[in-house]
Design a protein around this motif. Structure first.
Motif, PDB file in Angstrom:
ATOM      1  N   GLN A   1       0.493  -1.204   0.436  1.00 27.51           N
ATOM      2  CA  GLN A   1      -0.515  -0.157  -0.169  1.00 27.51           C
ATOM      3  C   GLN A   1       0.593   0.670   0.787  1.00 27.51           C
ATOM      4  N   THR A   2       1.696   1.046   1.131  1.00 27.40           N
ATOM      5  CA  THR A   2       2.448   1.850   1.070  1.00 27.40           C
ATOM      6  C   THR A   2       3.790   2.473  -0.801  1.00 27.40           C
ATOM      7  N   THR A   3       3.809   1.498  -0.804  1.00 33.79           N
ATOM      8  CA  THR A   3       5.697   0.951  -2.173  1.00 33.79           C
ATOM      9  C   THR A   3       4.566   1.474  -3.576  1.00 33.79           C
ATOM     10  N   ALA A   4       3.329   1.097  -3.637  1.00 28.32           N
ATOM     11  CA  ALA A   4       2.750   1.732  -4.578  1.00 28.32           C
ATOM     12  C   ALA A   4       1.663   2.614  -4.794  1.00 28.32           C
ATOM     13  N   GLY A   5       1.609   3.658  -3.422  1.00 24.90           N
ATOM     14  CA  GLY A   5       0.876   4.812  -3.092  1.00 24.90           C
ATOM     15  C   GLY A   5      -0.770   4.179  -3.747  1.00 24.90           C
ATOM     16  N   LEU A   6      -1.407   3.400  -2.713  1.00 27.97           N
ATOM     17  CA  LEU A   6      -2.310   2.295  -3.398  1.00 27.97           C
ATOM     18  C   LEU A   6      -3.133   3.157  -1.891  1.00 27.97           C
ATOM     19  N   LYS A   7      -4.240   4.314  -2.429  1.00 29.02           N
ATOM     20  CA  LYS A   7      -5.189   5.058  -1.243  1.00 29.02           C
ATOM     21  C   LYS A   7      -6.220   5.272  -2.028  1.00 29.02           C
ATOM     22  N   ASN A   8      -6.593   5.874  -3.032  1.00 23.93           N
ATOM     23  CA  ASN A   8      -7.884   6.581  -3.537  1.00 23.93           C
ATOM     24  C   ASN A   8      -8.235   5.983  -5.457  1.00 23.93           C
ATOM     25  N   ALA A   9      -7.907   4.785  -5.281  1.00 30.09           N
ATOM     26  CA  ALA A   9      -7.426   4.767  -6.814  1.00 30.09           C
ATOM     27  C   ALA A   9      -7.583   2.662  -6.512  1.00 30.09           C
ATOM     28  N   PHE A  10      -8.566   2.151  -7.757  1.00 31.33           N
ATOM     29  CA  PHE A  10      -8.888   0.886  -7.508  1.00 31.33           C
ATOM     30  C   PHE A  10      -7.397   0.419  -8.419  1.00 31.33           C
ATOM     31  N   ALA A  11      -6.604  -0.768  -7.330  1.00 30.58           N
ATOM     32  CA  ALA A  11      -5.399  -1.314  -8.522  1.00 30.58           C
ATOM     33  C   ALA A  11      -5.268  -2.903  -8.374  1.00 30.58           C
ATOM     34  N   GLY A  12      -5.047  -3.552  -9.423  1.00 29.55           N
ATOM     35  CA  GLY A  12      -5.015  -5.133  -9.853  1.00 29.55           C
ATOM     36  C   GLY A  12      -3.392  -5.593  -9.440  1.00 29.55           C
TER      37      GLY A  12
ATOM     38  N   GLY B   1      -5.579 -10.814  -7.092  1.00 28.94           N
ATOM     39  CA  GLY B   1      -6.478  -9.777  -6.076  1.00 28.94           C
ATOM     40  C   GLY B   1      -6.666  -7.817  -6.986  1.00 28.94           C
ATOM     41  N   TYR B   2      -7.571  -7.709  -5.462  1.00 28.92           N
ATOM     42  CA  TYR B   2      -7.763  -6.553  -5.613  1.00 28.92           C
ATOM     43  C   TYR B   2      -7.446  -5.468  -4.832  1.00 28.92           C
ATOM     44  N   PHE B   3      -7.443  -3.576  -4.712  1.00 28.15           N
ATOM     45  CA  PHE B   3      -6.696  -2.872  -3.681  1.00 28.15           C
ATOM     46  C   PHE B   3      -8.419  -1.990  -4.075  1.00 28.15           C
ATOM     47  N   ALA B   4      -9.306  -2.367  -3.360  1.00 28.93           N
ATOM     48  CA  ALA B   4     -10.328  -1.150  -3.674  1.00 28.93           C
ATOM     49  C   ALA B   4     -10.445   0.099  -2.182  1.00 28.93           C
ATOM     50  N   PRO B   5     -10.611   1.672  -2.654  1.00 29.31           N
ATOM     51  CA  PRO B   5      -9.967   2.243  -1.432  1.00 29.31           C
ATOM     52  C   PRO B   5     -11.874   2.081  -0.730  1.00 29.31           C
ATOM     53  N   ALA B   6     -11.787   2.773   0.365  1.00 29.92           N
ATOM     54  CA  ALA B   6     -12.632   2.609   1.359  1.00 29.92           C
ATOM     55  C   ALA B   6     -13.602   2.525   1.095  1.00 29.92           C
ATOM     56  N   LEU B   7     -13.901   4.175   0.453  1.00 27.99           N
ATOM     57  CA  LEU B   7     -15.211   4.283  -0.322  1.00 27.99           C
ATOM     58  C   LEU B   7     -16.158   3.128  -0.495  1.00 27.99           C
ATOM     59  N   TYR B   8     -15.154   2.502  -1.488  1.00 27.06           N
ATOM     60  CA  TYR B   8     -15.860   1.252  -2.364  1.00 27.06           C
ATOM     61  C   TYR B   8     -15.992  -0.024  -1.421  1.00 27.06           C
TER      62      TYR B   8
ATOM     63  N   LYS C   1      -3.310  11.832  -3.398  1.00 25.59           N
ATOM     64  CA  LYS C   1      -2.223  11.722  -1.887  1.00 25.59           C
ATOM     65  C   LYS C   1      -3.970  11.874  -0.366  1.00 25.59           C
ATOM     66  N   ALA C   2      -4.760  12.603  -1.754  1.00 21.24           N
ATOM     67  CA  ALA C   2      -6.090  12.763  -0.606  1.00 21.24           C
ATOM     68  C   ALA C   2      -6.231  12.442   1.068  1.00 21.24           C
ATOM     69  N   ASP C   3      -6.558  13.011   1.836  1.00 21.12           N
ATOM     70  CA  ASP C   3      -7.181  12.366   2.608  1.00 21.12           C
ATOM     71  C   ASP C   3      -8.865  12.112   2.884  1.00 21.12           C
ATOM     72  N   ILE C   4      -8.997  11.570   2.217  1.00 22.74           N
ATOM     73  CA  ILE C   4     -10.727  11.713   1.982  1.00 22.74           C
ATOM     74  C   ILE C   4     -10.961  10.923   3.146  1.00 22.74           C
ATOM     75  N   GLU C   5     -12.092  11.850   3.622  1.00 19.49           N
ATOM     76  CA  GLU C   5     -12.426  10.714   5.220  1.00 19.49           C
ATOM     77  C   GLU C   5     -13.515  10.344   5.098  1.00 19.49           C
TER      78      GLU C   5
END
Lengths: 238, 238
Positions: free
Chosen positions: A103-114, A160-167, B221-225
């Motif tokens: 998550q840190t290395t690839a900057g996974l936060k607000n976008a989806f990733a395979g 698998g996938y990374f998905a932001p918590a929003l989804y 990189k935004a914090d989306i609360e």
């Protein structure tokens, strides 16, 4: 040119919660939208892992089977693996350390990733959803008792996938990872692993193509209760 | 053949909440994905209404302007209107009665739908988000004071979407409707109306194509609360 920027998802995690386990997309149709991914078969029959355009199913009896093009799924996610992307070498680590590091290395936060990770594992621990029959029970009932399997000294692939918590709800928030061994004898939904050595590709996917089964009458009229939804998903997916 | 089954959405409501108002898609690119829809311009500059492939902007000064193809948006939703679908005649009613009636009549619950309603209105009440300058404030600050406009005896078009509550945050849960008068002199985000006579098309859209601005570093990189997210959206969109 292949579209390597889109996560194609059929169905939602949310629709599984009240027990909508009808298969609403064929594997053949799903594979038109990607060559890599995860899912489950109609009736919540096991764990699907798609690698190199081929779909495998981990059954609750511990078997691994190839999936027929006519087999249907209530939920699945696929993308087209981008083999132009760099593969990042991995140190030996546990699954929680891997997801935190990735998550840190690839900057996974607000976008989806395979996520595709290949490696040699000291130990892999999976579970497999058991097939349900109609009338289907809710997801938490269906997954209350799930067979778990462990394999030591195994070579294989994490998909698998990374998905932001929003989804969360539409899909699993955070990481949702399945595993299949290179010999296709061992597979399932990942609970834990310790990897010895390996490499990983995190493919940021700017697009989510979410396809809902609007031709399924049960889906269109189902009561999908949002309160407690993510608790139910996390309970079932843990 | 035109794809009349896909809701194309650029950005999310959630990214607006912390003030990510940069324009991340051009109007020209957006119009490649549909001829009907809604949005806002860079800087949260007013309300965008797209009808018949042409984009209009309602400004906070009460003006209505055509939108240049180069103008950019942080958030927008479009679909291709299906003119083969039946148009359902409307009785005289208020906006709350309309949305309740439409939801029942069209079976809007678990799937997305594009809404296009034309009519003669006794009264239309809109608001328009005021343009912000950098550094952008949070959405609730930006929309704390929004100009409101009312027009009586006006002919025009309501354009917007129904989204299941599951997708609140990614978009507006429930109805999100904008208005533009036939003479292109009056437009905005709908707060209320009373329609005298009209007709409506509710176009169920099985696919959501969600395109995220992954090339925008602030977004990535935004914090989306998530806590309070929907309260903030509902406060801003009311």
């Amino acid at each position: 040119m292949k579209d390597t920027e889109t996560l194609y998802q059929h169905g939602t995690l949310a629709l599984l919660v009240p027990g909508l386990f009808d298969g609403t997309i064929t594997t053949k149709e799903l594979l038109n939208h990607g060559d890599t991914g995860i899912g489950t078969l109609a009736g919540l029959d096991g764990e699907v892992i798609i690698v190199d355009g081929q779909a495998f199913q981990a059954g609750a009896d511990g078997s691994v089977n190839t999936v027929n093009g006519d087999a249907t799924m209530p939920f699945a996610s696929v993308h087209t693996f981008d083999n132009q992307l760099p593969k990042t070498p991995l140190a030996a680590m546990t699954m929680p350390a891997f997801t935190t590091w990735l998550q840190t290395t690839a900057g996974l936060k607000n976008a989806f990733a395979g996520i595709v990770m290949t490696g040699i594992f000291n130990r892999v621990h999976v579970r497999v959803a058991p097939k349900q029959t109609k009338p289907y029970p809710p997801l938490t009932t269906a997954t209350a008792a799930q067979p778990e399997f462990t394999r030591e000294n195994v070579q294989g692939t994490v998909v698998g996938y990374f998905a932001p918590a929003l989804y969360a709800g539409a899909t699993v928030g955070g990481f949702h990872l399945h595993f299949i061994s290179d010999d296709h004898q061992f597979a399932g939904h990942l609970l834990d692993f310790t990897v010895m050595t390996g490499e990983v590709t995190a493919q940021v996917l700017p697009n989510l193509m979410l396809h809902l089964p609007t031709d399924n009458a049960d889906f269109m009229k189902a009561d999908i209760e949002l309160s407690g939804l993510n608790d139910a998903i996390n309970e079932a997916e843990k």
